[in-house]
Design a protein around this motif. Structure first.
Motif, PDB file in Angstrom:
ATOM      1  N   ILE A  18       4.632  22.006  -1.583  1.00 53.50           N
ATOM      2  CA  ILE A  18       3.808  21.192  -1.275  1.00 53.50           C
ATOM      3  C   ILE A  18       2.446  22.127  -1.512  1.00 53.50           C
ATOM      4  N   THR A  19       1.578  20.982  -2.415  1.00 52.81           N
ATOM      5  CA  THR A  19       0.405  22.669  -2.801  1.00 52.81           C
ATOM      6  C   THR A  19      -0.658  21.956  -1.926  1.00 52.81           C
ATOM      7  N   GLY A  20      -1.612  23.086  -2.132  1.00 52.50           N
ATOM      8  CA  GLY A  20      -2.576  22.616  -1.372  1.00 52.50           C
ATOM      9  C   GLY A  20      -3.801  21.618  -2.122  1.00 52.50           C
ATOM     10  N   GLU A  21      -3.176  20.854  -3.348  1.00 48.56           N
ATOM     11  CA  GLU A  21      -3.786  19.866  -4.319  1.00 48.56           C
ATOM     12  C   GLU A  21      -2.880  18.581  -3.402  1.00 48.56           C
ATOM     13  N   LEU A  22      -1.752  18.892  -3.335  1.00 48.41           N
ATOM     14  CA  LEU A  22      -1.186  17.599  -2.226  1.00 48.41           C
ATOM     15  C   LEU A  22      -1.275  17.650  -1.531  1.00 48.41           C
ATOM     16  N   VAL A  23      -2.389  18.128  -0.082  1.00 48.51           N
ATOM     17  CA  VAL A  23      -2.353  18.454   0.988  1.00 48.51           C
ATOM     18  C   VAL A  23      -3.597  17.678   0.806  1.00 48.51           C
TER      19      VAL A  23
ATOM     20  N   GLY B  36       0.947  -1.483   0.559  1.00 44.45           N
ATOM     21  CA  GLY B  36      -0.395  -0.033  -0.034  1.00 44.45           C
ATOM     22  C   GLY B  36       0.764   1.130  -0.315  1.00 44.45           C
ATOM     23  N   VAL B  37       1.774   1.342   0.745  1.00 42.19           N
ATOM     24  CA  VAL B  37       2.603   2.274   1.132  1.00 42.19           C
ATOM     25  C   VAL B  37       3.392   2.195  -0.719  1.00 42.19           C
ATOM     26  N   LEU B  38       3.759   1.477  -1.409  1.00 43.51           N
ATOM     27  CA  LEU B  38       4.774   1.482  -2.369  1.00 43.51           C
ATOM     28  C   LEU B  38       3.317   2.323  -3.550  1.00 43.51           C
ATOM     29  N   THR B  39       2.281   1.350  -3.280  1.00 43.48           N
ATOM     30  CA  THR B  39       1.246   1.809  -4.935  1.00 43.48           C
ATOM     31  C   THR B  39       0.857   3.774  -3.871  1.00 43.48           C
ATOM     32  N   THR B  40       0.979   3.441  -2.703  1.00 42.02           N
ATOM     33  CA  THR B  40       0.882   5.558  -2.417  1.00 42.02           C
ATOM     34  C   THR B  40       2.011   6.138  -3.306  1.00 42.02           C
ATOM     35  N   VAL B  41       2.637   6.249  -3.185  1.00 36.90           N
ATOM     36  CA  VAL B  41       4.265   6.092  -3.731  1.00 36.90           C
ATOM     37  C   VAL B  41       3.976   6.773  -5.144  1.00 36.90           C
ATOM     38  N   VAL B  42       3.833   5.292  -6.169  1.00 34.50           N
ATOM     39  CA  VAL B  42       3.670   5.399  -7.267  1.00 34.50           C
ATOM     40  C   VAL B  42       2.766   6.460  -7.545  1.00 34.50           C
ATOM     41  N   ASN B  43       1.195   5.803  -6.571  1.00 36.16           N
ATOM     42  CA  ASN B  43       0.015   7.306  -6.899  1.00 36.16           C
ATOM     43  C   ASN B  43       0.880   8.794  -7.163  1.00 36.16           C
ATOM     44  N   PHE B  44       1.661   9.238  -5.437  1.00 31.59           N
ATOM     45  CA  PHE B  44       2.046  10.258  -5.310  1.00 31.59           C
ATOM     46  C   PHE B  44       3.145  11.019  -6.215  1.00 31.59           C
ATOM     47  N   ALA B  45       3.677   9.717  -7.109  1.00 30.27           N
ATOM     48  CA  ALA B  45       4.548  10.463  -7.979  1.00 30.27           C
ATOM     49  C   ALA B  45       4.088  10.738  -8.744  1.00 30.27           C
ATOM     50  N   VAL B  46       3.781   9.451  -9.231  1.00 28.01           N
ATOM     51  CA  VAL B  46       2.837  10.496 -10.990  1.00 28.01           C
ATOM     52  C   VAL B  46       1.845  11.276 -10.611  1.00 28.01           C
ATOM     53  N   PHE B  47       0.908  11.701 -10.134  1.00 24.39           N
ATOM     54  CA  PHE B  47       0.548  12.725  -9.290  1.00 24.39           C
ATOM     55  C   PHE B  47       1.285  13.880  -9.219  1.00 24.39           C
ATOM     56  N   TRP B  48       2.076  14.171  -9.054  1.00 18.31           N
ATOM     57  CA  TRP B  48       3.196  15.057  -8.585  1.00 18.31           C
ATOM     58  C   TRP B  48       3.811  15.497  -9.963  1.00 18.31           C
ATOM     59  N   LEU B  49       4.441  14.513 -10.745  1.00 20.17           N
ATOM     60  CA  LEU B  49       5.015  14.468 -11.933  1.00 20.17           C
ATOM     61  C   LEU B  49       3.739  15.417 -13.160  1.00 20.17           C
ATOM     62  N   PHE B  50       3.135  14.303 -13.105  1.00 20.74           N
ATOM     63  CA  PHE B  50       1.934  15.400 -14.183  1.00 20.74           C
ATOM     64  C   PHE B  50       0.758  16.875 -13.800  1.00 20.74           C
ATOM     65  N   ASN B  51       1.079  17.133 -12.194  1.00 18.99           N
ATOM     66  CA  ASN B  51       0.504  18.433 -11.711  1.00 18.99           C
ATOM     67  C   ASN B  51       1.449  18.973 -12.355  1.00 18.99           C
ATOM     68  N   ARG B  52       3.174  18.571 -12.759  1.00 20.50           N
ATOM     69  CA  ARG B  52       3.731  19.396 -12.471  1.00 20.50           C
ATOM     70  C   ARG B  52       3.812  19.770 -14.127  1.00 20.50           C
ATOM     71  N   LEU B  53       3.427  18.741 -14.830  1.00 21.79           N
ATOM     72  CA  LEU B  53       3.346  19.152 -16.609  1.00 21.79           C
ATOM     73  C   LEU B  53       2.943  19.049 -16.608  1.00 21.79           C
ATOM     74  N   LEU B  54       1.276  19.305 -16.224  1.00 21.57           N
ATOM     75  CA  LEU B  54       0.372  19.765 -17.092  1.00 21.57           C
ATOM     76  C   LEU B  54      -0.438  21.296 -16.268  1.00 21.57           C
ATOM     77  N   GLY B  55       0.157  21.441 -15.279  1.00 18.21           N
ATOM     78  CA  GLY B  55       0.324  22.258 -14.404  1.00 18.21           C
ATOM     79  C   GLY B  55      -1.236  22.443 -13.430  1.00 18.21           C
TER      80      GLY B  55
END
Length: 150
Positions: free
Chosen positions: A120-125, A20-39
């Motif tokens: 750390i953005t509000g979206e991430l929190v 679950g922690v590893l899945t969360t890492v995958v989820n957060f890493a991809v979210f962070w990356l695409f939040n940066r790429l897409l805006g």
């Protein structure tokens, strides 16, 4: 016999937490990356992309290491995959609705700070808060519906 069952349950929970922690890492890493790429305005799209990556990772790890599914037939595996993805779609709906509420209605979008040079953005929190709810929902679905022992 009871001791063996208790140990199996602890192993299952420990494995669920680890993966679950590893899945969360995958989820957060991809979210962070695409939040940066897409805006930041495209946080819901970033969340869906992250969800897809995390669900594929979670299905494989849950099937093999957490719940050790014994289903072998193609029909059985397809049923398992379908149930897994449907339950995860439900929890995605919970997460997306929660993000809308927290980010837009409760104005988490105005929150932003740096932690060890990491933005750390509000979206991430908001996503962190919702991750706790989603993990609990996903465990219940996986344990008692998808990978239940026959």
């Amino acid at each position: 016999r009871k001791t063996i069952q208790v140990m199996k349950n602890k192993k299952e929970i420990i494995n669920y937490i680890i993966f679950g922690v590893l899945t969360t890492v995958v989820n957060f890493a991809v979210f962070w990356l695409f939040n940066r790429l897409l805006g930041r305005d495209f946080y819901l799209a970033s969340n869906v992309i992250a969800w897809i990556a995390a669900v594929v990772f979670a299905y494989v790890t849950n099937r093999i290491w957490v719940f050790q599914s014994k289903v072998k037939s193609a029909k059985g595996v397809l049923k398992e995959i379908g149930e897994f993805f449907l339950s995860r779609l439900f929890s995605l709906g919970v997460e997306e609705a929660g993000l809308l509420i927290l980010v837009d209605l409760l104005q988490f979008k105005n929150l932003s700070f740096e932690l060890f040079t990491f933005a750390i953005t509000g979206e991430l929190v908001a996503k962190i808060i919702l991750a706790v709810i989603v993990v609990i929902l996903n465990y219940i679905f996986s344990k008692f519906i998808i990978f239940k022992k026959q």
